[in-house]
Design an enzyme around this catalytic site. Structure first.
Site, short mmCIF file in Angstrom:
data_model
loop_
_atom_site.label_atom_id
_atom_site.label_comp_id
_atom_site.label_asym_id
_atom_site.label_seq_id
_atom_site.Cartn_x
_atom_site.Cartn_y
_atom_site.Cartn_z
N ARG A 61 0.82 -1.22 0.00
CA ARG A 61 0.00 0.00 0.00
C ARG A 61 0.85 1.27 0.00
NH1 ARG A 61 -4.96 -2.01 3.87
NH2 ARG A 61 -6.05 -3.06 2.18
N LYS A 104 -21.44 -16.69 0.73
CA LYS A 104 -22.89 -16.61 0.83
C LYS A 104 -23.56 -15.78 -0.25
CE LYS A 104 -23.07 -17.08 5.82
NZ LYS A 104 -23.31 -16.37 7.07
N GLY A 120 -11.39 -9.12 -1.49
CA GLY A 120 -10.20 -9.62 -0.79
C GLY A 120 -9.75 -11.01 -1.18
N GLY A 174 -14.52 -4.02 0.33
CA GLY A 174 -15.86 -3.47 0.54
C GLY A 174 -16.20 -2.40 -0.48
P1 AMP Z 1 -16.68 -14.06 0.64
O1 AMP Z 1 -16.04 -13.31 1.75
O2 AMP Z 1 -18.17 -14.06 0.68
O3 AMP Z 1 -16.13 -13.71 -0.72
O4 AMP Z 1 -16.31 -15.59 0.90
C1 AMP Z 1 -15.01 -16.08 0.88
C2 AMP Z 1 -14.96 -17.35 1.68
O5 AMP Z 1 -15.87 -18.28 1.14
C3 AMP Z 1 -13.61 -18.02 1.65
O6 AMP Z 1 -13.05 -17.97 2.92
C4 AMP Z 1 -13.92 -19.44 1.22
O7 AMP Z 1 -13.23 -20.41 1.98
C5 AMP Z 1 -15.40 -19.55 1.46
N1 AMP Z 1 -15.99 -20.58 0.59
C6 AMP Z 1 -15.84 -20.71 -0.73
N2 AMP Z 1 -16.47 -21.79 -1.18
C7 AMP Z 1 -17.05 -22.39 -0.12
C8 AMP Z 1 -17.83 -23.57 0.06
N3 AMP Z 1 -18.14 -24.34 -0.99
N4 AMP Z 1 -18.26 -23.87 1.29
C9 AMP Z 1 -17.94 -23.08 2.35
N5 AMP Z 1 -17.20 -21.95 2.25
C10 AMP Z 1 -16.76 -21.61 1.03
#
Ligand code: AMP
Length: 417
Positions: A36, A223, A375, A398
């Site tokens: 950064r 999610k 991220g 974000g």
């Molecule tokens: P996000 O912050 O919503 O982009 O989610 C990222 C996180 O989603 C990472 O830490 C991944 O390990 C998790 N992730 C990705 N695929 C899966 C899955 N099939 N089941 C559970 N967690 C997941």
């Protein structure tokens, strides 16, 4: 908006909101990742080379309105000096007579670094002084006074300089004193985005608004709820959406498939179906995994089976399978613009990283303009060693999500007022 490359800083004092929120060693407080700081150099050097002087300000960590040694900007000074190849004057505080004098005395070619902005609750405009247990009523009652103090704080920061530059994309989605309110005290020809922020606006704003087609979005991550607004916004813009990660299983369950113990948001099944219907109505190709890696536990050393769309009872899908990676790679190969946010699986565990790295390679191999935001996808791209094959890697998790959601970022809007 004024373009920084067109602006001549000769004889000007520029106050620059940088993102020096860098990781520090817990014992020695040495900067452990300079990315950064290096990223801010083009903007700082432009100011100095033009014959101006730079007053740099940033937050570091979450001191929540309290002066705390471990979050002091003094830990950044030596790394900044090494990168700039010149001495940096440390202000020792953010406001007060001493700082105002140091700012007033600053000469052309000199750099002044202010103390951590978040040592003052006025930066974020939050009533930290009420303590963690403050009731919502107490916070609401304190709000008017806090907002007034925040404006005063922004005015004080503005009083140090002739021109304001915002180069901190990571906080551009926050209406803080240094990222937004300060801009009110500068005329429209005396405020601008730095080179880093300008690049973010160009890719996440202009390229996404006027993409070369086919335009493919790859959306993954844990999610659906975290990406709901992004999905809604992308459906309006893209030709194809490729879904991976934990969120895929909410969509698959909504479509009547078995998902075993995979991650699911049962309260979003209807929403998932609505998104699918929306995509169909708009002629957007919306692809879900056709095969998956099904594990018997959430562990890198779990027993793994490659299964189809349906996940057997007692198993959880932790990555997309090889057919899905191939299918997605073929879509990416046809694209002229690709945007990627969120991993395809639990890529932190090497045995469930193939889908994410497969997509990463496909994006790197394609001739499309590629924009990586968020991220985890940025971390995956960096780990893959393919970062230099991407057109743009966004620095703000974000902020990049909010930009893609179509929201106006206060830090960007403030520069155009
Ligand atoms: P996000 O912050 O919503 O982009 O989610 C990222 C996180 O989603 C990472 O830490 C991944 O390990 C998790 N992730 C990705 N695929 C899966 C899955 N099939 N089941 C559970 N967690 C997941």
């Amino acid at each position: 908006m004024v373009k920084i490359s067109d602006y001549n800083f000769k004889g000007k004092k520029a106050i620059v909101r940088v993102d020096f929120n860098v990781p520090l060693d817990k014992q020695t407080f040495a900067v452990t990742d300079e990315t950064r700081i290096v990223g801010a150099l083009p903007t700082i050097n432009k100011i100095l080379n033009d014959g101006g002087c730079a007053i740099l300000m940033s937050h570091l960590g979450r001191p929540d309105g309290q002066k705390q040694e471990k979050f002091s900007m003094k830990h950044i000074v030596s790394t900044l000096e090494k990168n700039l190849g010149k001495k940096v004057i440390f202000a020792g505080d953010v406001v007060g007579e001493m700082v105002a004098k140091k700012a007033a005395d600053l000469k052309s070619g000199e750099v002044l670094l202010l103390e951590n902005l978040r040592f003052y609750e006025e930066e974020e405009g939050k009533p930290y002084h009420l303590g963690k247990d403050a009731t919502d009523e107490a916070k609401a009652a304190a709000k008017p006074a806090v907002k007034t103090a925040q404006k005063e704080f922004a005015k004080t920061l503005a009083s140090y300089a002739d021109v304001y530059v915002n180069d901190a994309f990571g906080t551009a989605h926050r209406a803080h004193a240094s990222t937004a309110l300060i801009a009110d005290y500068f005329a429209s020809d005396s405020k601008m985005a730095g080179f880093l922020l300008e690049k973010e606006i160009k890719f996440l704003g202009d390229t996404v608004a006027n993409p070369e087609r086919p335009f493919v979005a790859i959306v993954g991550g844990a999610k659906v709820s975290g990406k709901l607004e992004v999905l809604k916004s992308l459906i309006e813009k893209v030709d194809t959406i490729l879904i991976g990660g934990g969120m895929a299983y909410t969509f698959l369950k909504a479509q009547g498939h078995n998902i075993g113990n995979s991650l699911v948001e049962n309260d979003l099944l209807e929403t998932a179906n609505r998104i699918l219907a929306d995509a169909k109505a708009k002629g957007v190709k919306f692809l879900l995994p056709v095969d998956n890696l099904a594990a018997d536990k959430f562990d890198n050393n779990a027993a793994i089976d490659v299964v189809g769309i349906d996940i057997p009872e007692g198993r959880m899908a932790l990555d997309v399978g090889p057919e899905t990676t191939k299918l997605y790679a073929a879509e990416i190969a046809k694209a002229k613009t690709v945007i990627w946010n969120g991993p395809m699986g639990c890529f932190e565990m090497p045995n469930f990283a193939k889908g994410t790295f497969g997509v990463c390679e496909a994006v790197a191999d394609s001739s499309a303009i590629s924009i990586i935001g968020g991220g985890d996808s940025v971390a995956a791209v960096n780990q893959s060693g393919l970062a230099d094959k991407m057109s743009h890697i966004s620095t703000g998790g974000g902020a990049s999500l909010e930009f893609l959601e179509g929201k106006v970022l206060p830090g960007v809007a403030a520069l155009t007022k």
